[in-house]
Design a protein around this motif. Structure first.
Motif, mmCIF file in Angstrom:
data_model
loop_
_atom_site.group_PDB
_atom_site.id
_atom_site.type_symbol
_atom_site.label_atom_id
_atom_site.label_comp_id
_atom_site.label_asym_id
_atom_site.label_seq_id
_atom_site.Cartn_x
_atom_site.Cartn_y
_atom_site.Cartn_z
ATOM 1 N N ALA A 1 105.963 30.962 -11.205
ATOM 2 C CA ALA A 1 106.380 29.741 -10.509
ATOM 3 C C ALA A 1 106.904 30.059 -9.104
ATOM 4 N N LEU A 2 107.660 31.155 -8.984
ATOM 5 C CA LEU A 2 108.240 31.506 -7.689
ATOM 6 C C LEU A 2 107.151 31.866 -6.672
ATOM 7 N N ILE A 3 106.194 32.672 -7.088
ATOM 8 C CA ILE A 3 105.138 33.098 -6.159
ATOM 9 C C ILE A 3 104.246 31.908 -5.793
ATOM 10 N N LEU A 4 103.959 31.055 -6.783
ATOM 11 C CA LEU A 4 103.142 29.869 -6.483
ATOM 12 C C LEU A 4 103.872 28.968 -5.489
ATOM 13 N N SER A 5 105.164 28.793 -5.691
ATOM 14 C CA SER A 5 105.963 27.960 -4.792
ATOM 15 C C SER A 5 105.925 28.514 -3.369
ATOM 16 N N GLN A 6 106.162 29.817 -3.251
ATOM 17 C CA GLN A 6 106.158 30.461 -1.932
ATOM 18 C C GLN A 6 104.804 30.271 -1.235
ATOM 19 N N ILE B 1 101.732 45.872 -12.727
ATOM 20 C CA ILE B 1 100.679 46.325 -11.810
ATOM 21 C C ILE B 1 100.445 45.160 -10.859
ATOM 22 N N PRO B 2 100.993 45.248 -9.650
ATOM 23 C CA PRO B 2 100.987 44.048 -8.803
ATOM 24 C C PRO B 2 99.635 43.760 -8.173
ATOM 25 N N PHE B 3 99.369 42.482 -7.979
ATOM 26 C CA PHE B 3 98.210 42.070 -7.185
ATOM 27 C C PHE B 3 98.406 42.663 -5.785
ATOM 28 N N PRO B 4 97.315 43.201 -5.170
ATOM 29 C CA PRO B 4 97.498 43.904 -3.891
ATOM 30 C C PRO B 4 98.255 43.124 -2.825
ATOM 31 N N ALA B 5 98.070 41.802 -2.788
ATOM 32 C CA ALA B 5 98.708 41.028 -1.714
ATOM 33 C C ALA B 5 100.163 40.670 -2.017
ATOM 34 N N LEU B 6 100.653 41.009 -3.225
ATOM 35 C CA LEU B 6 102.000 40.567 -3.590
ATOM 36 C C LEU B 6 103.061 41.140 -2.648
ATOM 37 N N GLY B 7 102.882 42.407 -2.249
ATOM 38 C CA GLY B 7 103.874 43.027 -1.365
ATOM 39 C C GLY B 7 104.060 42.248 -0.075
ATOM 40 N N ALA B 8 102.954 41.774 0.493
ATOM 41 C CA ALA B 8 103.037 41.008 1.744
ATOM 42 C C ALA B 8 103.706 39.650 1.520
ATOM 43 N N ILE B 9 103.417 39.032 0.363
ATOM 44 C CA ILE B 9 104.050 37.746 0.043
ATOM 45 C C ILE B 9 105.567 37.941 -0.059
ATOM 46 N N LEU B 10 105.960 39.015 -0.748
ATOM 47 C CA LEU B 10 107.393 39.268 -0.938
ATOM 48 C C LEU B 10 108.069 39.625 0.384
ATOM 49 N N ALA B 11 107.357 40.368 1.236
ATOM 50 C CA ALA B 11 107.957 40.775 2.509
ATOM 51 C C ALA B 11 108.418 39.544 3.281
ATOM 52 N N GLU B 12 107.563 38.523 3.283
ATOM 53 C CA GLU B 12 107.932 37.314 4.009
ATOM 54 C C GLU B 12 109.046 36.540 3.297
ATOM 55 N N MET B 13 108.936 36.482 1.971
ATOM 56 C CA MET B 13 109.914 35.709 1.202
ATOM 57 C C MET B 13 111.304 36.353 1.243
ATOM 58 N N GLN B 14 111.335 37.690 1.277
ATOM 59 C CA GLN B 14 112.614 38.384 1.092
ATOM 60 C C GLN B 14 113.284 38.835 2.386
ATOM 61 N N VAL B 15 112.567 38.725 3.510
ATOM 62 C CA VAL B 15 113.062 39.389 4.724
ATOM 63 C C VAL B 15 114.447 38.892 5.144
ATOM 64 N N LEU B 16 114.672 37.589 5.041
ATOM 65 C CA LEU B 16 115.953 37.054 5.518
ATOM 66 C C LEU B 16 117.107 37.518 4.627
ATOM 67 N N ALA B 17 116.895 37.426 3.315
ATOM 68 C CA ALA B 17 117.946 37.828 2.377
ATOM 69 C C ALA B 17 118.272 39.318 2.533
ATOM 70 N N ARG B 18 117.236 40.138 2.831
ATOM 71 C CA ARG B 18 117.472 41.589 2.936
ATOM 72 C C ARG B 18 118.071 41.970 4.283
ATOM 73 N N ALA B 19 117.732 41.192 5.319
ATOM 74 C CA ALA B 19 118.287 41.489 6.639
ATOM 75 C C ALA B 19 119.763 41.103 6.708
#
Lengths: 172, 263
Positions: free
Chosen positions: B33-38, B239-257
């Motif tokens: 649900a989270l990835i679909l929402s993003q 075993i992540p879908f290859p594009a998942l890392g890029a999706i997460l990078a955008e979703m998580q950048v603010l919280a991690r910064a």
């Protein structure tokens, strides 16, 4: 009635009826003509001395108005004299527009939003849309413009008689 | 004034904590649900018409609501918050099925992904309402009504694109062929399911119901189910879908910064 003794003497603690009425009068920030009692999301109010516990249920899982409603309930009950206000959220049983009061539906119509029609039911995979009456002229000759509107609970319609666009509070 | 924890918002504080296995299962559904929402949020201001901006944003909001409930519950197993789970896990720790990680593509690709995702989620949440786990059952009973509406939306667009112009039908056929390899993974059972009898819904048990719905839509739209080999998948096993890392990078950048930031 429960009384609370403090340094200033004896003052009556607000009672259950006051708590119910006060909580129930809090308005929905997205549809301000509706109170949360009209909307059917106020599930329970319990009083224990000068503490009150209010149970709400969200309309939709992601409804952002829940935060504002919770803060408004806390504020209203604090003003009414409760020393402790607890707001709990419960998902079960799931909210349905069947819980909206008839009074609430009339207020919606007067405000220009077509209220939910009929009762919530599980439908088949090929959708069937029921007629929605225009809240202004009352005709059923209306057209769904979009199944999704300005908030999760509404769809966008257009009247083919008077030409006005309007929101429809979806059956849910 | 009482301080309210955002994390305590959607479920009563008295809900029993999830076991490790239940938490793992809640992560499957919550991460889907989270990835679909993003992904759906990326359509805002880019959809073919304004009404679709609004529709896809509404669907994304519902999915985010489901994700929050499910991740919050998953986090009760080891004391993590929904934000910890959303923003501080890497792709190897996510459990989303690959279908949910597929890129938006053109509008037809998004609609086919929605058709499969919503049909799957509707069957899943319908069954999960009778879970022996009261929290999962409550989340499902709430979610099922919302994903039914998402399914309606996807079905209507599938019929419209398939029966529209030559170009809309051509794109629909391409999108179906591109998406279909990722359908099988949704119905694969993993060992944790055997330990959750009566609590989780066995994925393989949902196949017939979802096929029945999709076949009815395909018949109406005069489409054929594509004959393509299934992908390896493995999202449930980390075993992540290859594009998942890029999706997460955008979703998580603010919280991690800005750790601990609220907005």
């Amino acid at each position: 009635m429960v009384s609370v003794r403090d340094a200033a003497g004896i003052r009556p603690a607000p009672d259950l009826e006051t708590a119910r009425r006060t909580a129930g009068e809090v308005a929905d920030p997205e549809v301000p003509v509706l109170t949360i009692a009209d909307l059917g999301i106020l599930r329970d109010v319990a009083v224990d001395g000068d503490a009150v516990t209010v149970t709400l249920t969200p309309t939709y899982s992601g409804c952002p108005a829940v935060d504002a409603i919770r803060d408004d309930v806390v504020l209203a009950l604090t003003r009414a004299g409760f020393a402790r206000v607890d707001v709990r959220l419960t998902l079960a049983p799931a909210w349905t527009t069947d819980w909206m009061s008839e009074d609430g539906k009339a207020k919606l119509r007067a405000y220009g939003i077509a209220p939910p029609t009929g009762r919530a039911a599980v439908r088949g995979p090929i959708p069937v849309t029921l007629g929605v009456a225009c809240p202004r002229c009352g005709t059923l000759r209306t057209r769904e413009v979009s199944r999704f509107g300005s908030t999760a609970c509404k769809a966008l319609y257009e009247c083919q008689e008077c030409g006005e666009p309007f929101d429809h509070f979806k059956v849910h | 004034m009482v301080e309210h924890e955002l994390a305590a918002e959607l479920l009563g504080d008295d809900a029993a904590p999830a076991s490790r296995d239940v938490a793992e299962y809640a992560l499957w559904l919550g991460d889907d649900a989270l990835i679909l929402s993003q992904q759906l949020m990326q359509w805002v201001a880019r959809a073919p018409e304004l009404e679709e901006d609004v529709a896809l944003a509404n669907i994304a909001l519902d999915q985010l609501g489901h994700a929050r409930s499910l991740l919050r519950y998953a986090g009760t197993a080891d004391g993590r918050s929904e934000d910890d789970l959303a923003f501080w896990r890497d792709d190897l720790q996510f459990r989303a099925a690959w279908l949910f990680c597929l890129p938006n593509g053109d509008f037809a690709h998004t609609i086919v992904r929605q058709l499969v995702a919503a049909s799957f989620q509707f069957a899943l949440y319908s069954a999960l309402q009778s879970s022996a786990d009261a929290t999962l059952a409550a989340i499902a009973a709430k979610a099922v009504k919302e994903v039914e509406y998402h399914r309606d939306h996807a079905v209507q667009w599938t019929l419209r694109l398939a029966g529209g112009t030559d170009e809309s039908r051509r794109r629909m056929l391409v999108a179906l062929r591109d998406t279909w390899p990722y359908v099988d993974e949704l119905f694969r059972d993993e060992p944790v399911i055997d330990r959750l009898e009566g609590i989780a819904v066995r994925p393989s048990a949902l196949r017939a119901e979802v096929d029945r719905v999709l076949d009815a839509v395909f018949t109406e739209a005069e489409l054929d189910r594509p004959e393509v080999a299934p992908s390896s998948g493995g999202g449930r096993r980390g075993i992540p879908f290859p594009a998942l890392g890029a999706i997460l990078a955008e979703m998580q950048v603010l919280a991690r910064a800005h750790p601990g930031v609220t907005w």
